[in-house]
Design a protein around this motif. Structure first.
Motif, mmCIF file in Angstrom:
data_model
loop_
_atom_site.group_PDB
_atom_site.id
_atom_site.type_symbol
_atom_site.label_atom_id
_atom_site.label_comp_id
_atom_site.label_asym_id
_atom_site.label_seq_id
_atom_site.Cartn_x
_atom_site.Cartn_y
_atom_site.Cartn_z
ATOM 1 N N LEU A 251 8.324 2.116 10.256
ATOM 2 C CA LEU A 251 7.753 0.828 10.651
ATOM 3 C C LEU A 251 6.233 0.904 10.526
ATOM 4 O O LEU A 251 5.609 1.876 10.985
ATOM 5 C CB LEU A 251 8.128 0.467 12.088
ATOM 6 N N VAL A 252 5.651 -0.092 9.872
ATOM 7 C CA VAL A 252 4.199 -0.212 9.783
ATOM 8 C C VAL A 252 3.809 -1.537 10.414
ATOM 9 O O VAL A 252 4.295 -2.598 9.989
ATOM 10 C CB VAL A 252 3.720 -0.144 8.308
ATOM 11 N N ASN A 253 2.970 -1.461 11.470
ATOM 12 C CA ASN A 253 2.584 -2.673 12.226
ATOM 13 C C ASN A 253 3.810 -3.416 12.737
ATOM 14 O O ASN A 253 3.860 -4.645 12.729
ATOM 15 C CB ASN A 253 1.721 -3.597 11.361
ATOM 16 N N GLY A 254 4.817 -2.648 13.116
ATOM 17 C CA GLY A 254 6.017 -3.222 13.701
ATOM 18 C C GLY A 254 7.018 -3.748 12.707
ATOM 19 O O GLY A 254 8.093 -4.210 13.108
ATOM 20 N N LYS A 255 6.685 -3.698 11.413
ATOM 21 C CA LYS A 255 7.600 -4.213 10.397
ATOM 22 C C LYS A 255 8.201 -3.066 9.581
ATOM 23 O O LYS A 255 7.512 -2.081 9.288
ATOM 24 C CB LYS A 255 6.864 -5.174 9.466
ATOM 25 N N LYS A 256 9.473 -3.229 9.213
ATOM 26 C CA LYS A 256 10.166 -2.199 8.446
ATOM 27 C C LYS A 256 9.499 -2.044 7.080
ATOM 28 O O LYS A 256 9.275 -3.031 6.367
ATOM 29 C CB LYS A 256 11.634 -2.555 8.285
ATOM 30 N N ALA A 257 9.167 -0.824 6.740
ATOM 31 C CA ALA A 257 8.526 -0.547 5.460
ATOM 32 C C ALA A 257 9.580 -0.328 4.391
ATOM 33 O O ALA A 257 10.581 0.353 4.616
ATOM 34 C CB ALA A 257 7.642 0.691 5.574
ATOM 35 N N GLU A 258 9.357 -0.942 3.242
ATOM 36 C CA GLU A 258 10.251 -0.741 2.114
ATOM 37 C C GLU A 258 9.659 0.332 1.201
ATOM 38 O O GLU A 258 8.468 0.303 0.885
ATOM 39 C CB GLU A 258 10.437 -2.046 1.336
ATOM 40 N N GLY A 259 10.468 1.267 0.784
ATOM 41 C CA GLY A 259 9.983 2.310 -0.113
ATOM 42 C C GLY A 259 9.137 3.333 0.613
ATOM 43 O O GLY A 259 9.351 3.637 1.790
ATOM 44 N N GLU A 260 8.115 3.829 -0.063
ATOM 45 C CA GLU A 260 7.328 4.966 0.411
ATOM 46 C C GLU A 260 6.053 4.491 1.095
ATOM 47 O O GLU A 260 5.388 3.554 0.642
ATOM 48 C CB GLU A 260 6.976 5.853 -0.790
ATOM 49 N N VAL A 261 5.696 5.142 2.192
ATOM 50 C CA VAL A 261 4.420 4.908 2.858
ATOM 51 C C VAL A 261 3.539 6.123 2.611
ATOM 52 O O VAL A 261 3.942 7.258 2.863
ATOM 53 C CB VAL A 261 4.613 4.692 4.372
ATOM 54 N N SER A 262 2.328 5.893 2.108
ATOM 55 C CA SER A 262 1.488 7.002 1.657
ATOM 56 C C SER A 262 0.527 7.511 2.716
ATOM 57 O O SER A 262 0.238 8.711 2.779
ATOM 58 C CB SER A 262 0.689 6.592 0.413
#
Length: 842
Positions: free
Chosen positions: A378-389
């Motif tokens: 989760l980024v900023n409370g939202k589900k992240a799609e794919g890769e987070v760098s």
């Protein structure tokens, strides 16, 4: 994370060719072997079920050798068999059988540790290629020179050699050099580690390393435990990674780049080989770009305890190990910022995605750690799609994977597994298609009424075959044979090892002729089949007719002729020993500047004395050997082949008797013969021999010229890594450490509670000695029966009274006044550390 560097190339491009450089990959099984070939290895090294330094690897069987070599040669890849262990007397016949199987199968070389095996191979074949293993402890030009009479094709240098030293060795010795560039580092010099043998009966010289260097130890300084925080793994090095040093290694004269990892996975092999293949290719394409951040991350992901250049850039004790963990961690993602009710907030600076494996590191890997698969990001409370760098990311784990209450802010987070990377790596070698294809040239001639003649040339091997048509050429009424038509038919090489470019097809047909397409296809299939068989065909080596091993008569001196020798490590011990009836004294001092005084002391008491060389010989250390000779001892205790060559090559000016020490690894009569024939007066048997193996050796050789160490503190690790500098100094090496070794004494306390002394030699190398002294005294009667010529007692820190007591006990045992069991039992009763029978136990 290690800081990688890349510098501008200064080499003239035509100074070295791409074909001169070999990328050498490990293979512990068929999948790893295929992964190496698929990803660009020029050569592969592997072991069979016996006689190799990775006994725990899956390994191959001797019966598979022909198939292995045919497969490798089909792709133009060389295959080297690891034979890099010591060979015991009763194994020589089996060793001969395996060598003959290697010759018959066309193995491109054997990698050998035991010089007795080198001697045996040369008796079998004068031209079968031999590579000197890193287990030979070859670290100087002189050590290379010592091997030259045996026609070794190349040597594998010690991992402790720097780039500067590698270049010096290459320039002076002028023999192809192989150097490790990636993988696990041994903290001890290869071929000089006796820890596994001492503690677990599993010899590293026999491929059974128990990895004692990866265990935690307490640092004891002057008898007191030093508080080290979370630093516990005082002997566990990081992993070697020299991908950014490829240009400098090539310029230093390295011809073979070796990757460690016969115990690693096929995915690891595929990953590391592909990265180093790309780095070498970039160099020869005159590209100076550094390896990318992604390449480095992927190398770390497959296996990494943290990366280091090891000793390639010189000694830096502060960068060799981390100390907080002994095992692979993968990629450092970042650190925990906050533990939430159902997730963990982490600041990351490396890519992460769902399905990746992670572990939370609280600084104590001896306890169970929390970790598992990433369920969601989760980024900023939202589900992240794919890769987070990078940045703050909320990591949601499977509820069964992790107990959040055991995770704390500040814990480091490691990415331990990347399924997508592993899948991609596996796909690189799990395919039905050939991994690579090779260019062909085809020459076609013929005229009407004759058969079509085709010559097919494998342009990589220069193999050539001629195939003619069964049918005769006829005049063409339509669609005559043209270059385009022939290329269309002959170029249908999908699924084979070859490809045919249009400009490599030469057609000389005097008139318009025709031949059925089916016949053209038959010609193509026949040519490819024959060229493939030629690729798989083994090279032919000379092989002498087999001769059986003969039992040699043993020269048995009278019991009173056997010498009792004593090795001392201080002037005080030497003076105490000189007052007894020992036959020869050895001085093995930390400071060689004390050697002239030691010689004078011994001679004052009317005793003969031998001075010990260092166990390792580096290119700039001939001055120490000269000082030893200048001290005018009665003999020199030689501990490595570099020192041996130095003295042998100066016989006209240095005519001092030479005695070979245990570190020459003498374990069979062939090795005894080799060293005695080279010029040694006598040799010391290897510590790897148990009592039965020792008896087997004594029965097959002139035992009057063997020396046995019957009492000692076993020297377990011998290492370039200085524990004193690392943990008692702000410095990095001997030039700036402030010599804490002259002010304090260190020992390493193991999990059982024994404190093992750490001592320094003139070269600032450390030896870790076993806490408990050991005795082989109860076997003295057997040794006397077999005519052993010399027995040695070695002291470490014993006081003068203790020195005299121990010598008197062994002298009485040699005279038959007391039995050997009484000796070690008495010592056990008077020595608080106790005595074990150690490496001489049955």
């Amino acid at each position: 994370m290690m800081e990688f560097e890349w510098r501008e190339k200064t080499i003239v491009q035509n100074k070295v060719n791409r074909e001169d450089i070999e990328l050498l990959a490990p293979a512990g099984n068929w999948d790893s072997l295929k992964a190496a070939v698929a990803n660009g290895a020029d050569a592969v090294y592997f072991g069979v079920e016996k006689f190799n330094a990775r006994a725990r690897a899956a390994n191959f069987t001797m019966a598979e050798l022909p198939e292995i070599m045919a497969y490798l040669h089909m792709y133009g890849v060389k295959g080297f068999l690891t034979f890099n262990i010591l060979i015991f007397e009763q194994e020589l016949e089996d060793a001969r059988t395996l060598i003959e199987a290697c010759i018959d199968a066309g193995v491109d070389a054997v990698i050998v540790q035991d010089l007795g095996l080198v001697k045996l191979i040369r008796e079998i074949s004068p031209d079968f290629p031999i590579h000197g293993s890193t287990q030979m402890t070859i670290t100087s030009p002189e050590a290379v020179e010592f091997t030259k009479p045996f026609q070794l094709e190349r040597v594998v240098l010690g991992r402790e050699n720097s780039l500067k030293e590698i270049k010096a060795i290459g320039q002076k010795a002028k023999l192809p050099m192989e150097v490790f560039v990636h993988g696990a580092l041994c903290v001890s010099y290869s071929g000089q580690c006796l820890t596994s043998e001492m503690w677990g009966g599993r010899s590293a010289n026999r491929g059974e390393c128990a990895q004692a260097c990866r265990l935690p130890y307490d640092l004891i300084v002057d008898g007191q435990k030093q508080e080290m925080g979370n630093i516990a793994y005082l002997l566990s090095p990081k992993d070697l990674a020299a991908i950014d040093l490829i240009p400098e290694l090539i310029e230093a004269g390295v011809t073979s780049f070796k990757i460690e990892g016969r115990l690693k996975s096929p995915e690891y092999v595929a990953n590391v080989v592909s990265k180093y293949r790309a780095a070498i290719d970039r160099y020869f394409a005159d590209q100076d770009a550094a390896p990318s951040a992604e390449e480095l991350r992927e190398l770390q992901q497959s296996f990494s305890r943290g990366f280091t250049h090891g000793f390639l850039k010189g000694t830096n004790n502060k960068t060799l190990l981390d100390g907080t963990f002994p095992k692979s961690r993968g990629v450092l993602l970042g650190s925990v910022k906050k533990v939430l009710s159902r997730s963990v907030l982490v600041e990351i600076d490396s890519p992460l995605k769902r399905g990746d494996g992670i572990v939370f590191d609280a600084g104590d890997p001896t306890v169970d750690e929390e970790g598992g698969r990433v369920y969601d990001l989760l980024v900023n409370g939202k589900k992240a799609e794919g890769e987070v760098s990078q940045g703050l990311v909320e990591i949601v784990m499977g509820r069964r994977d992790v107990r959040l209450q055991r995770i704390h802010a500040g814990d480091r987070v490691w990415k331990t597994n990347d399924p997508e990377l592993n899948k991609r790596l596996r796909q690189s070698f799990e395919t039905d298609k050939p991994y690579r294809t090779f260019p062909l040239a085809v020459y076609v001639t013929g005229k009407c009424g004759d058969k079509l003649q085709t010559t097919w040339i494998d342009l990589k091997t220069n193999h050539a075959v001629t195939i003619q048509s069964v049918e005769k050429l006829q005049a063409a009424l339509k669609r005559p044979l043209t270059a385009a038509l022939l290329h269309e038919q002959f170029g249908r090489l999908g699924g084979t090892l070859f490809h045919l470019d249009a400009d490599q097809l030469i057609v000389e047909l005097g008139e318009e002729v025709i031949l059925p397409v089916s016949e053209l296809n038959r010609i193509r299939r026949s040519a490819i089949e024959e060229l493939t068989l030629l690729r798989r065909k083994p090279p032919v080596y000379q092989k002498h007719a087999a001769t059986p091993m003969t039992v040699r008569p043993v020269v048995k001196p009278a019991a009173q002729q056997a010498q009792l020798t004593v090795l001392c490590r201080s002037l005080e011990q030497l003076e105490a020993a000189a007052q007894t009836d020992v036959d020869l004294l050895y001085a093995d001092f930390e400071f060689v500047k004390q050697y002239p005084e030691a010689v004078k002391l011994a001679h004052r008491y009317g005793k003969k004395i031998a001075l010990a060389t260092m166990r390792i010989h580096m290119p700039d250390e001939n001055g120490v050997l000269a000082l030893i000779a200048k001290s005018k001892p009665d003999a020199i205790l030689v501990r490595n082949t570099g020192a041996l060559y130095y003295y042998l090559s100066r016989r006209d000016e240095i005519n001092i008797p030479l005695i070979g020490d245990f570190s020459l690894n003498v374990s069979n009569h062939k090795t005894v013969e080799l060293f005695l024939q080279s010029g040694l007066e006598r040799v010391t048997a290897s510590y790897d021999l148990n009592i039965q193996q020792m008896i087997d050796l004594l029965e097959q050789t002139d035992s009057s010229r063997l020396e046995l160490v019957i009492h000692q503190h076993l020297p377990m690790f011998h290492t370039e890594h200085c524990v004193y500098c690392t943990f008692l100094s702000e410095g990095t090496d001997h030039t700036n450490c402030g010599t804490p070794c002259e002010k304090s004494r260190i020992s390493l306390k193991d999990r059982v509670g024994f404190s093992h002394p750490v001592r320094v030699d003139t070269g600032c190398r450390n030896t870790v000695y076993n806490a408990i002294d050991q005795s082989g005294a109860e076997y003295l009667g057997e040794f006397q029966r077999l005519g052993v010529g010399s027995y040695r007692i070695e002291f470490l820190e014993e006081a003068q009274d203790r020195v005299k007591q121990v010598i008197e006990l062994y002298r009485r045992a040699l005279r038959g006044e007391i039995n050997g069991s009484h000796v070690w039992r008495t010592l056990k009763a008077t020595n608080q550390l106790g005595v074990t029978r150690g490496h001489l136990t049955k």
